[in-house]
Enzyme design. Structure first.
Site, PDB file in Angstrom:
ATOM      1  N   HIS A 200      87.640  31.591 124.186  1.00  0.00           N
ATOM      2  CA  HIS A 200      86.191  30.904 124.349  1.00  0.00           C
ATOM      3  C   HIS A 200      85.996  29.896 125.222  1.00  0.00           C
ATOM      4  CE1 HIS A 200      86.180  27.072 122.009  1.00  0.00           C
ATOM      5  NE2 HIS A 200      87.448  27.656 121.628  1.00  0.00           N
ATOM      6  N   CYS A 322      86.437  18.661 118.941  1.00  0.00           N
ATOM      7  CA  CYS A 322      87.601  18.720 117.720  1.00  0.00           C
ATOM      8  C   CYS A 322      87.317  17.243 117.056  1.00  0.00           C
ATOM      9  CB  CYS A 322      88.917  19.109 117.693  1.00  0.00           C
ATOM     10  SG  CYS A 322      89.018  20.750 118.441  1.00  0.00           S
TER      11      CYS A 322
END
Length: 375
Positions: A200, A322
């Site tokens: 991705h 993240c």
């Protein structure tokens, strides 16, 4: 929409998506089944593996393990190898600026399994000093993991010179988180024993990734099951998703040089314009990957500015995807010896071939307007 958050995730290439949809309809057989339909699926998987190895100019000394993405790939490589080869030694080396899927894997090995861990510092450009690596190596060092391109600031480590140092120790394996460098920054992948990719990040599908490793490396399987992926990653293969990873890689690699020059032009323009704004401090070094441009604000709160930009349909990020939900300072910038104002107030722009200079100009204009409005 102006999308400057490609280091977090990218749009799906329509050609990849069409191929995936076609495979879902035509090749849904379980690759572990003995019947012809299952064997056809297995054949497609093996063809995809061969294609991927050729893209990286790797021979049959390497193999491709399909995974769900970068986090799983890093964990298989790091934990699997450390646990499998701990009889050789229990010393591990990584760096202070790694992605959480690397750094936390090493910390777990240290805290719960009794390994000795050396975390290398970085210089003010975010790169590991070769002498620091050389001095950290020991006869009981069994695994070193150093990222190729940093996901927050784009610093590029000299992986090939590091490989020369590490491979003077025959008991030690060299792994690299190559997520942000693959198809973007040239590298001789033969200098690595293990490296990874996440689809991705490359205009492919989420939930799709790979670990490439030398065949003589046998990580301890983290999943017990049916023995798929050479007994390294058990679980029924998602054949369409795995197979189109090869196509995803090929399409991006065909454009490596042109994409690089294109995003470099955008990066150079934005760097020049941002440097003229009094409160902006550029964190990405001059020789960083042009796909990433990280800067900090000294007067305004970055999270407020990022939210304001999104209201203008301009998508950027603070820290990395993240870590952004945690509202904390960047461990990468802290390791680069930046003060708390800089390390806790960052904005990351990340580009791909679809971005344009016109978008960069719009960004600068709206960004300046937002700073003025927030005074």
């Amino acid at each position: 929409m102006i999308y400057f958050d490609n280091a977090a995730t990218t749009s799906v290439n329509r050609e990849v998506l069409n191929a995936f949809n076609d495979l879902c309809v035509k090749h849904y057989g379980n690759a572990a089944s003995n019947h012809k339909y299952g064997q056809d699926s297995n054949r497609l998987l093996n063809m995809a593996r061969d294609q991927i190895l050729k893209l990286f100019n790797l021979d049959n000394d390497y193999q491709v393990i399909f995974t769900s993405g970068a986090t799983e790939s890093n964990n298989i490589a790091i934990k699997g190898v450390a646990l499998a080869y701990q009889n050789r030694g229990k010393h591990l080396i990584t760096t202070s600026v790694e992605h959480p899927s690397v750094l936390n894997a090493f910390k777990q090995l240290e805290e719960e399994f009794g390994f000795s861990l050396t975390i290398l510092p970085v210089n003010e450009s975010g790169c590991v000093n070769l002498d620091d690596l050389k001095n950290a190596m020991r006869n009981d060092t069994i695994l070193v993991s150093i990222m190729h391109v940093n996901n927050e600031v784009g610093s590029v480590n000299d992986i090939e010179k590091m490989s020369e140092i590490i491979h003077c120790y025959p008991k030690c394996f060299f792994h690299s988180d190559t997520t942000q460098g693959i198809t973007k920054i040239p590298l001789n992948y033969k200098s690595l024993d293990m490296f990874i990719a996440s689809s991705h990040k490359l205009h492919g599908l989420k939930g799709s990734g790979m670990l490439i490793l030398k065949k003589n490396i046998r990580p301890l399987p983290l999943f017990s099951g049916g023995g798929q992926e050479d007994n390294i990653r058990s679980g029924t293969n998602d054949v369409p998703r795995d197979v189109v990873l090869a196509k995803t890689m090929r399409l991006e690699m065909e454009k490596t040089n042109s994409n690089y020059e294109h995003v470099k032009e955008i990066n150079n323009y934005l760097r020049k314009e941002l440097l003229e704004i009094e409160e902006v401090v550029i964190n990405s070094p001059n020789d960083a990957s042009p796909y990433i441009l990280n800067f900090s604000l000294t007067k305004h709160k970055a999270s407020v500015v990022v939210e304001a930009l999104s209201l203008h349909d301009i998508m950027v990020s603070t820290i990395s995807a993240c870590s952004s939900k945690k509202n904390e300072k960047s461990h990468v910038l802290t390791a680069m010896n930046k003060n708390i104002t800089i390390s806790s107030n960052t904005i990351r722009l990340s580009f791909d071939e679809a971005n344009t200079i016109e978008e960069a100009k719009q960004f600068i204009q709206i960004f300046k307007n937002i700073l003025n409005e927030l005074r």
